[in-house]
Motif scaffolding. Structure first.
Motif, mmCIF file in Angstrom:
data_model
loop_
_atom_site.group_PDB
_atom_site.id
_atom_site.type_symbol
_atom_site.label_atom_id
_atom_site.label_comp_id
_atom_site.label_asym_id
_atom_site.label_seq_id
_atom_site.Cartn_x
_atom_site.Cartn_y
_atom_site.Cartn_z
ATOM 1 N N ILE A 136 0.838 -1.204 0.000
ATOM 2 C CA ILE A 136 0.000 0.000 0.000
ATOM 3 C C ILE A 136 0.872 1.252 0.000
ATOM 4 C CG2 ILE A 136 -1.689 1.336 1.336
ATOM 5 C CD1 ILE A 136 -2.818 -1.392 2.319
ATOM 6 N N ASP A 137 1.957 1.222 0.735
ATOM 7 C CA ASP A 137 2.890 2.362 0.773
ATOM 8 C C ASP A 137 3.446 2.636 -0.630
ATOM 9 O OD1 ASP A 137 4.671 4.274 2.255
ATOM 10 O OD2 ASP A 137 6.220 2.924 1.483
ATOM 11 N N GLN A 138 3.814 1.585 -1.352
ATOM 12 C CA GLN A 138 4.343 1.755 -2.714
ATOM 13 C C GLN A 138 3.263 2.283 -3.653
ATOM 14 O OE1 GLN A 138 5.748 -2.198 -3.486
ATOM 15 N NE2 GLN A 138 7.472 -2.027 -2.063
ATOM 16 N N GLY A 184 4.707 8.171 2.613
ATOM 17 C CA GLY A 184 3.913 7.438 3.579
ATOM 18 C C GLY A 184 2.488 7.163 3.115
ATOM 19 N N ILE A 185 1.740 6.497 3.997
ATOM 20 C CA ILE A 185 0.346 6.135 3.726
ATOM 21 C C ILE A 185 -0.565 7.145 4.418
ATOM 22 C CG2 ILE A 185 -1.409 4.343 4.003
ATOM 23 C CD1 ILE A 185 0.928 2.322 4.240
ATOM 24 N N GLU A 196 -1.368 9.610 9.058
ATOM 25 C CA GLU A 196 -0.241 9.213 8.212
ATOM 26 C C GLU A 196 0.527 8.077 8.864
ATOM 27 O OE1 GLU A 196 3.988 11.196 6.992
ATOM 28 O OE2 GLU A 196 2.198 12.391 6.502
ATOM 29 N N MET A 197 1.023 7.155 8.035
ATOM 30 C CA MET A 197 1.798 6.008 8.519
ATOM 31 C C MET A 197 3.012 5.814 7.619
ATOM 32 S SD MET A 197 0.610 1.979 8.541
ATOM 33 C CE MET A 197 -0.376 2.052 10.045
ATOM 34 N N ASN A 198 4.159 5.552 8.237
ATOM 35 C CA ASN A 198 5.366 5.231 7.486
ATOM 36 C C ASN A 198 5.544 3.714 7.460
ATOM 37 O OD1 ASN A 198 6.734 7.945 6.927
ATOM 38 N ND2 ASN A 198 6.227 8.085 9.098
ATOM 39 N N ALA A 199 6.148 3.198 6.409
ATOM 40 C CA ALA A 199 6.340 1.757 6.262
ATOM 41 C C ALA A 199 7.770 1.374 6.625
ATOM 42 C CB ALA A 199 6.021 1.316 4.843
#
Length: 514
Positions: free
Chosen positions: A232-234, A245-246, A298-301
């Motif tokens: 999902i991040d990609q 990020g997401i 927001e979320m980082n992978a």
């Protein structure tokens, strides 16, 4: 947070200053193996293998893993086994996660899987999985100080952890993942809007029991790991939904694109691998529910996760920083264990182990740590009730969340503690893997005798102990002079013989001379 060196790739270091270790994660969707050099305590990854096995999708209506899914898994494990065939057992850690926890035929399948792989498989609890995920994540990414919220969406379960620096504070495992949700709501790749709505409602309901405790702790930084989140991040960047990020808005836009396509066969993203397509929609819905319920923006992978956590845990064991030791110490404090008495039991048990292992084939690598831990914990049940306290202790160890211990390791510990006095419970022995059952019988005898020798709970010299082969049995004899001074022990040793007959083990305690 202090900067943490990420797991990295490098040229092979010289064999004099490093050793090779491997971690294998048998997930519900895919199997992963990572091999690394332990180079002066620094892990340098040298090989990774990943195969999409879809074991969780093979769970049938009766809760058993289908023969087709087992066959896929066995073939994969045979390939993994070739890579690890020269590796020592202490250098490899293999764990099974949600499908292994849920499948009704898990025990039979594990036996086949271990034969294919050539190494034992440890089934871990959801909370232990969460602990390992957290450690693998924080060791693989450098981020800001404060509390981290770490999310892992697997094939069969979702782990949500809050921690600070290297210490997890809250660890939760929710019984939903990308495989189960996709199998239930997105059959044959169908992407109907109403199915997304129903799946989202279920995902939110599954999260409800943990939302309040997670939000009350709060966090400063959000990290996601595992294949679903990394994909999902990609896609956020590929579809230009987010530069970094997401985001919640990006997840919504991605779902809209899927609904427009109507079926996964019409979805063509460069970042979405073909083998992930059948489970992608379910994982995306789970992530949207987490963002919505926890109000994440927001979320980082992270590239690190369960496998890296396993590697660091294994590296800690090799360098004598075993999480299981800390768990045992924590239990001793919690249940107000008499540490001095436990230390005497340990000393006696290890002396007996040394003597007995010269006569019988005892796996000392297994027996040594478990006799120590069992001696430390054999009286934890006293904090609950004196009556049947050994059984209370076994219940705690069988059913508690013990960081660092697999399910079978907990069962072995519970078996020893639950059988250190009075009548033998063969039910506790029968719960163990077949390869451990005979070893457990030996350890039970050793622990019981160590407890009897220290029956009066006062510091004193341990009696001379002799172990010899006698008519096909290992006969344990205590110094007669010492026995004459301890008549209570003599009386209990006579009774002990009838208890040990239940075990059917080739060990006997010599009758004291009159």
């Amino acid at each position: 947070m202090e900067a943490i060196s990420p797991v990295s790739y490098s040229e092979d270091p010289s064999p004099e200053i490093s050793s090779v270790i491997a971690a294998v994660d048998l997930g519900s969707n895919s199997f992963h193996m990572v091999v690394a050099h332990d180079h002066h305590g620094q892990l340098k990854v040298i090989d990774r293998i990943r195969e999409m096995v879809r074991l969780g999708a093979g769970l049938d209506a009766s809760g058993k893993i289908s023969e087709e899914a087992q066959s896929r898994a066995i073939q994969c494990l045979q390939r993994f086994g070739q890579r690890m065939q020269e590796m020592h057992a202490d250098s490899v850690r293999v764990v099974g996660t949600n499908t292994f926890r849920q499948a009704k035929n898990s025990r039979e399948f594990i036996q086949r899987a271990e034969e294919a792989l050539g190494h034992p498989i440890q089934v871990i609890s959801g909370v232990e999985e969460a602990r390992l995920i957290y450690h693998g994540t924080v060791h693989s990414i450098t981020g800001p100080p404060g509390k981290w919220l770490v999310v892992d969406i697997g094939g069969g379960s979702t782990e949500i952890i809050i921690g600070e620096k290297s210490r997890p504070i809250l660890m939760e495992s929710v019984q939903m993942g990308c495989v189960g949700m996709s199998k239930k709501y997105f059959v044959n790749g169908s992407l109907e809007k109403k199915k997304f709505k129903k799946a989202l409602i279920e995902a939110k309901l599954q999260l409800q029991p943990i939302i309040a405790s997670v939000k009350n702790l709060g966090w400063d930084y959000v990290v996601g790991t595992a294949g679903t989140i990394r994909t999902i991040d990609q896609l956020m960047r590929e579809c230009e939904f987010s530069d970094r990020g997401i985001t919640y808005r990006g997840i919504g836009a991605l779902i809209t694109d899927l609904q427009t396509a109507k079926n996964m066969e019409h979805v063509h993203f460069e970042s979405l691998a073909k083998e992930r397509k059948p489970v992608f929609a379910g994982g995306l819905v789970v992530l949207k529910a987490i963002f919505s319920e926890l109000e994440i923006q927001e979320m980082n992978a992270s590239e690190g996760g369960l496998r890296e956590g396993l590697l660091h845990d294994l590296e800690g064991r090799i360098h004598h920083h075993d999480t299981r030791d800390r768990t045992v110490l924590s239990l001793m404090r919690r249940y107000h264990v008499d540490a001095e008495h436990s230390a005497r039991i340990k000393t006696t048990a290890l002396r007996l182990l040394d003597k007995v292992s010269r006569v019988l084939r005892i796996d000392k690598e297994l027996a040594y740590p478990f006799l120590i831990w069992a001696a430390d914990l054999h009286e934890i049940g006293l904090d609950i009730s004196h009556s049947r306290y050994h059984r209370h202790g076994a219940y705690v160890l069988n059913n508690g969340d013990l960081p660092g211990f697999s399910w079978n390791e907990q069962r072995l510990l519970a078996c020893l503690v639950g059988n250190h006095r009075r009548k033998i419970s063969m039910e506790l022995v029968d719960l163990l893997p077949g390869r451990w059952q005979n070893q457990a019988r030996y350890m039970i005898v050793i622990l019981r005798l160590a407890v009897l020798i220290n029956r009066d709970r006062v510091p004193k010299k341990i009696p001379a102990i002799k172990v010899r082969k006698n008519a096909g049995y290992a006969e344990i004899a205590l110094a007669n002079k010492w026995l004459l001074k301890n008549p209570l022990t003599v009386a209990e040793l006579k009774q002990e013989g009838s208890y040990l007959e239940t075990l059917g083990v080739d060990m006997k305690i010599a009758e004291p001379e009159s």
